[in-house]
Design an enzyme around this catalytic site. Structure first.
Site, PDB file in Angstrom:
ATOM      1  N   VAL A 167      33.287  39.988  29.645  1.00 40.21           N
ATOM      2  CA  VAL A 167      32.558  40.670  28.787  1.00 40.21           C
ATOM      3  C   VAL A 167      31.246  41.153  29.482  1.00 40.21           C
ATOM      4  O   VAL A 167      30.332  42.216  29.242  1.00 40.21           O
ATOM      5  CB  VAL A 167      32.104  40.267  27.373  1.00 40.21           C
ATOM      6  CG1 VAL A 167      33.330  40.268  26.591  1.00 40.21           C
ATOM      7  CG2 VAL A 167      31.469  38.749  27.368  1.00 40.21           C
ATOM      8  N   ASN A 178      33.011  37.135  19.776  1.00 34.82           N
ATOM      9  CA  ASN A 178      32.798  35.583  19.810  1.00 34.82           C
ATOM     10  C   ASN A 178      32.791  34.948  21.248  1.00 34.82           C
ATOM     11  O   ASN A 178      32.270  33.869  21.321  1.00 34.82           O
ATOM     12  CB  ASN A 178      34.332  35.171  19.394  1.00 34.82           C
ATOM     13  CG  ASN A 178      34.341  33.711  19.540  1.00 34.82           C
ATOM     14  OD1 ASN A 178      33.784  32.862  18.634  1.00 34.82           O
ATOM     15  ND2 ASN A 178      35.418  33.501  20.535  1.00 34.82           N
ATOM     16  N   SER A 215      24.285  31.672  16.265  1.00 38.30           N
ATOM     17  CA  SER A 215      24.404  30.257  16.031  1.00 38.30           C
ATOM     18  C   SER A 215      23.196  29.833  15.333  1.00 38.30           C
ATOM     19  O   SER A 215      22.309  30.115  15.238  1.00 38.30           O
ATOM     20  CB  SER A 215      24.125  29.664  17.659  1.00 38.30           C
ATOM     21  OG  SER A 215      23.878  28.327  17.511  1.00 38.30           O
ATOM     22  N   TYR A 232      20.604  30.146  25.638  1.00 37.73           N
ATOM     23  CA  TYR A 232      21.456  30.280  24.578  1.00 37.73           C
ATOM     24  C   TYR A 232      20.834  30.616  23.365  1.00 37.73           C
ATOM     25  O   TYR A 232      21.253  31.631  22.741  1.00 37.73           O
ATOM     26  CB  TYR A 232      22.194  28.816  24.377  1.00 37.73           C
ATOM     27  CG  TYR A 232      23.434  28.964  23.240  1.00 37.73           C
ATOM     28  CD1 TYR A 232      24.584  29.313  23.698  1.00 37.73           C
ATOM     29  CD2 TYR A 232      22.878  28.519  22.104  1.00 37.73           C
ATOM     30  CE1 TYR A 232      25.538  29.185  22.887  1.00 37.73           C
ATOM     31  CE2 TYR A 232      24.147  28.424  21.018  1.00 37.73           C
ATOM     32  CZ  TYR A 232      25.480  28.919  21.466  1.00 37.73           C
ATOM     33  OH  TYR A 232      26.598  28.934  20.358  1.00 37.73           O
ATOM     34  N   LYS A 234      21.535  34.218  21.120  1.00 41.37           N
ATOM     35  CA  LYS A 234      21.964  33.886  19.879  1.00 41.37           C
ATOM     36  C   LYS A 234      20.680  34.512  18.689  1.00 41.37           C
ATOM     37  O   LYS A 234      21.173  34.991  17.744  1.00 41.37           O
ATOM     38  CB  LYS A 234      22.356  32.438  19.522  1.00 41.37           C
ATOM     39  CG  LYS A 234      23.309  32.148  20.311  1.00 41.37           C
ATOM     40  CD  LYS A 234      24.804  33.224  20.124  1.00 41.37           C
ATOM     41  CE  LYS A 234      25.977  32.488  20.830  1.00 41.37           C
ATOM     42  NZ  LYS A 234      27.085  33.215  20.744  1.00 41.37           N
ATOM     43  N   ILE A 238      30.902  22.923  15.983  1.00 37.66           N
ATOM     44  CA  ILE A 238      32.162  22.700  15.724  1.00 37.66           C
ATOM     45  C   ILE A 238      32.978  22.309  16.604  1.00 37.66           C
ATOM     46  O   ILE A 238      32.853  22.420  17.660  1.00 37.66           O
ATOM     47  CB  ILE A 238      32.465  24.526  15.703  1.00 37.66           C
ATOM     48  CG1 ILE A 238      31.482  25.196  14.507  1.00 37.66           C
ATOM     49  CG2 ILE A 238      33.797  24.860  14.988  1.00 37.66           C
ATOM     50  CD1 ILE A 238      31.465  24.639  13.145  1.00 37.66           C
TER      51      ILE A 238
END
Length: 248
Positions: free
Chosen positions: A56, A82, A146, A158, A162, A191
């Site tokens: 991506v 995702n 997130s 990150y 997000k 998760i």
């Protein structure tokens, strides 16, 4: 929208949450085109799920994949954004023993932003372009943000990506409304995926202990939120936190 009517792309769909989403949509009768850099895992997906290598962060890859997915499914009306990676490190760290100062590398910053934000944005741009060109409506985009988007130690790259995805979920919902395209986001907490399974056990245990429901999440927990966004035609421009009550 009904799951059976979907012709949807799932990025980062060769394993973990993405693979679970693809499987659930396939089981419901929808069409799914999965993209991922891991060709070995892609090959292991169930028959009937379209699959092709996708990076991506590569603009040409994204453009070619969207064109291919549209042809393979005979249309395109959705995207589950995702794909994501981690390159965790403190922005600045001083070694307690040696006194050496270490910095988050530019390479690790760029890698995470390239996949988690730039790549996600490219996917939205190209998918929506194709949907508008073909007058495909209704349509739906689900961004994976997130629960860490509000700030989390050691994740400057990150968190930046997000948080931006959650903000742009609002932006894009307003921009794409005239085209009949809704945009929502899900913000998972911790998760059970290959990404989290590789964590240091001590750190993992400490994180799980801080989750009020007393357990790590499962991909099915996140799927329930994704399914809601897809099926609820009145949901738009918002982010759903699914984190067991964990306060990052």
């Amino acid at each position: 929208m009904q799951l059976k009517d979907l012709k949807i792309i799932v990025t980062g769909g060769a394993q973990g949450m993405g693979a679970h989403f693809a499987q659930r949509i396939h089981e419901a009768g929808g069409q799914v085109a999965v993209g991922d850099v891991n060709e070995e895992k892609l090959a292991a997906l169930p028959a009937g799920i379209h699959r092709r290598k996708l990076d991506v962060s590569n603009e040409q890859d994204v453009t070619d994949f969207v064109q291919w997915a549209h042809g393979a499914m005979g249309g395109l009306n959705g995207l589950i954004n995702n794909a994501g990676i981690l390159r965790d490190a403190l922005l600045v760290k001083k070694d307690r023993t040696t006194g050496q100062v270490k910095k988050l590398s530019t390479a690790d910053w760029n890698a995470v932003i390239g996949v988690n934000l730039t790549g996600a944005t490219l996917m939205v741009r190209e998918v929506v372009t194709k949907m508008v060109e073909t007058d495909q409506r209704p349509g739906v985009i689900v961004n994976m943000s997130s629960a860490a988007r509000h700030g989390n130690r050691g994740q400057s790259n990150y968190v930046s990506a997000k948080a931006a995805l959650a903000a742009n979920t609002v932006t894009w919902s307003r921009e794409f409304a005239p085209f009949g395209i809704r945009v929502g986001a899900v913000a998972p907490g911790m998760i059970e995926t290959p990404m989290t399974q590789g964590m240091n056990q001590k750190a993992r245990d400490a994180l799980v202990a801080a989750i009020p429901v007393g357990r790590i999440g499962e991909p099915e927990d996140i799927w329930q939120a994704v399914k809601f966004i897809v099926e609820c035609d009145y949901f738009n421009g918002r982010t759903i936190d699914v984190d067991g009550g964990h306060n990052f």
